[in-house]
Design a protein around this motif. Structure first.
Motif, PDB file in Angstrom:
ATOM      1  N   ALA A  17     106.839  72.939 110.681  1.00  0.00           N
ATOM      2  CA  ALA A  17     108.045  73.743 110.883  1.00  0.00           C
ATOM      3  C   ALA A  17     108.936  73.193 111.986  1.00  0.00           C
ATOM      4  O   ALA A  17     110.125  73.503 112.038  1.00  0.00           O
ATOM      5  N   ASP A  18     108.395  72.367 112.857  1.00  0.00           N
ATOM      6  CA  ASP A  18     109.161  71.850 113.993  1.00  0.00           C
ATOM      7  C   ASP A  18     109.860  70.544 113.612  1.00  0.00           C
ATOM      8  O   ASP A  18     109.204  69.594 113.146  1.00  0.00           O
ATOM      9  N   PRO A  19     111.190  70.432 113.797  1.00  0.00           N
ATOM     10  CA  PRO A  19     111.908  69.219 113.387  1.00  0.00           C
ATOM     11  C   PRO A  19     111.479  67.969 114.157  1.00  0.00           C
ATOM     12  O   PRO A  19     111.501  66.872 113.611  1.00  0.00           O
ATOM     13  N   THR A  20     111.091  68.137 115.419  1.00  0.00           N
ATOM     14  CA  THR A  20     110.638  66.974 116.196  1.00  0.00           C
ATOM     15  C   THR A  20     109.344  66.414 115.627  1.00  0.00           C
ATOM     16  O   THR A  20     109.166  65.193 115.520  1.00  0.00           O
ATOM     17  N   ARG A  21     108.444  67.301 115.221  1.00  0.00           N
ATOM     18  CA  ARG A  21     107.180  66.828 114.651  1.00  0.00           C
ATOM     19  C   ARG A  21     107.408  66.189 113.283  1.00  0.00           C
ATOM     20  O   ARG A  21     106.734  65.215 112.932  1.00  0.00           O
ATOM     21  N   ARG A  22     108.360  66.718 112.527  1.00  0.00           N
ATOM     22  CA  ARG A  22     108.682  66.060 111.247  1.00  0.00           C
ATOM     23  C   ARG A  22     109.262  64.670 111.487  1.00  0.00           C
ATOM     24  O   ARG A  22     109.003  63.730 110.725  1.00  0.00           O
ATOM     25  N   LEU A  23     110.043  64.536 112.559  1.00  0.00           N
ATOM     26  CA  LEU A  23     110.607  63.227 112.902  1.00  0.00           C
ATOM     27  C   LEU A  23     109.492  62.243 113.266  1.00  0.00           C
ATOM     28  O   LEU A  23     109.532  61.068 112.872  1.00  0.00           O
ATOM     29  N   LEU A  24     108.486  62.714 113.997  1.00  0.00           N
ATOM     30  CA  LEU A  24     107.354  61.851 114.339  1.00  0.00           C
ATOM     31  C   LEU A  24     106.596  61.418 113.086  1.00  0.00           C
ATOM     32  O   LEU A  24     106.173  60.259 112.970  1.00  0.00           O
ATOM     33  N   LEU A  25     106.435  62.336 112.139  1.00  0.00           N
ATOM     34  CA  LEU A  25     105.778  61.967 110.887  1.00  0.00           C
ATOM     35  C   LEU A  25     106.600  60.941 110.112  1.00  0.00           C
ATOM     36  O   LEU A  25     106.048  60.018 109.503  1.00  0.00           O
ATOM     37  N   ASP A  26     107.925  61.096 110.148  1.00  0.00           N
ATOM     38  CA  ASP A  26     108.786  60.105 109.502  1.00  0.00           C
ATOM     39  C   ASP A  26     108.617  58.731 110.143  1.00  0.00           C
ATOM     40  O   ASP A  26     108.599  57.704 109.455  1.00  0.00           O
ATOM     41  N   GLN A  48     105.322  62.603 127.629  1.00  0.00           N
ATOM     42  CA  GLN A  48     104.648  63.893 127.698  1.00  0.00           C
ATOM     43  C   GLN A  48     105.016  64.764 126.504  1.00  0.00           C
ATOM     44  O   GLN A  48     104.161  65.413 125.894  1.00  0.00           O
ATOM     45  N   SER A  49     106.304  64.763 126.141  1.00  0.00           N
ATOM     46  CA  SER A  49     106.752  65.556 124.989  1.00  0.00           C
ATOM     47  C   SER A  49     106.138  65.040 123.701  1.00  0.00           C
ATOM     48  O   SER A  49     105.665  65.820 122.859  1.00  0.00           O
ATOM     49  N   ALA A  50     106.147  63.710 123.537  1.00  0.00           N
ATOM     50  CA  ALA A  50     105.577  63.127 122.327  1.00  0.00           C
ATOM     51  C   ALA A  50     104.088  63.432 122.229  1.00  0.00           C
ATOM     52  O   ALA A  50     103.569  63.742 121.148  1.00  0.00           O
ATOM     53  N   THR A  51     103.392  63.363 123.363  1.00  0.00           N
ATOM     54  CA  THR A  51     101.960  63.643 123.376  1.00  0.00           C
ATOM     55  C   THR A  51     101.675  65.072 122.928  1.00  0.00           C
ATOM     56  O   THR A  51     100.759  65.332 122.132  1.00  0.00           O
TER      57      THR A  51
END
Length: 263
Positions: A17-26, A48-51
């Motif tokens: 549901a989180d757009p940042t996590r979808r971006l990481l998956l992309d 830290q945010s990415a982790t």
């Protein structure tokens, strides 16, 4: 993934549901097997945010971490997404989506590199049991339909031999690393008539109390055609292996036949 609970799937949907996590998956879909620094740099994201976001994805089993020496490499795990596709999409709208996907594929240029494939499953068994299931010819014949034959020593040849009486060998390779019962690395040559470098498969067996996490990494894939093939093949084979170890028997029907029937 077999028999995924509602609670586990809730975790997956919340992670997506989180757009940042979808971006990481992309990012991992475009280039699998990245370190934390490699994931962060192009996105301008603090480590830290990415982790924190990657930890959520790991807990949801959407990302798996594989240690290579001092490095921690992050891989996209297609298992939960495959489960979503099979449960909520495939049975309802697959024909139309297949047409749309074909149009999209024709409109885009494929990248020159093919990303690695990583699949993770959890099995109620010991590490020794999983290792034996991977290397014993009789057991592989039961859940794979082929006998994997070798002495499994580094440098030895292994064969993926049919058990239909023909004795035909569909895959050959060499054992690169063998560390019973936790790590096996083999080359994988399924196009015996072609001259090309073989792909490489790594089996990582990580025991924890009464369960094992089995991570299968398939690297150096020559093309998208092979990646598409193993993307349906590995989940089917590992589901059958999981069923055999947990119940004493394989699934009632060969799971790879289901993929062919719905193609």
């Amino acid at each position: 993934m077999v028999g995924v609970s509602a609670e586990a799937m809730d975790v997956v949907f919340k992670a997506l549901a989180d757009p940042t996590r979808r971006l990481l998956l992309d990012r991992l879909r475009e280039q699998n097997g990245q370190t934390l620094s490699q994931v962060c740099e192009p996105l301008g994201m603090a480590r830290q945010s990415a982790t924190q976001h990657l930890d959520v994805l790991v807990r949801a089993n959407l990302v798996t971490v594989v240690r290579r020496g001092r490095e921690r490499l992050h891989y996209l795990n297609p298992g939960p997404i495959h489960e979503i596709e099979q449960r909520w999409i495939a049975e309802f709208d697959k024909p139309r989506l297949r047409v749309l996907a074909a149009i999209k594929d024709q409109a885009e240029e494929y990248a020159m590199t093919v990303p690695d494939y990583v699949y993770v499953t959890y099995i109620r068994a010991s590490a020794d049991q999983v290792w034996r299931a991977l290397t014993d010819a009789d057991l592989t014949a039961r859940y794979w339909g082929h006998a994997n034959i070798s002495d499994w020593q580094p440098g030895s040849v292994w064969e993926h031999r049919r058990v239909d009486g023909s004795g035909a060998v569909d895959v050959v390779g060499k054992v690169l690393e063998s560390e019973p019962p936790t790590r096996l690395v083999i080359t994988f040559e399924d196009s015996l008539g072609e001259s090309r470098d073989p792909s490489v498969v790594t089996f990582l067996v990580e025991p924890h109390e009464e369960i094992v996490r089995l991570t299968v990494t398939h690297e150096r894939l020559p093309n998208e055609e092979m990646r598409n093939g193993i993307s349906s093949g590995w989940p089917a084979v590992l589901a059958n292996l999981k069923s055999l170890l947990e119940t004493g028997d394989v699934l009632p029907q060969a799971p790879w036949e289901m993929s062919a029937a719905h193609a």
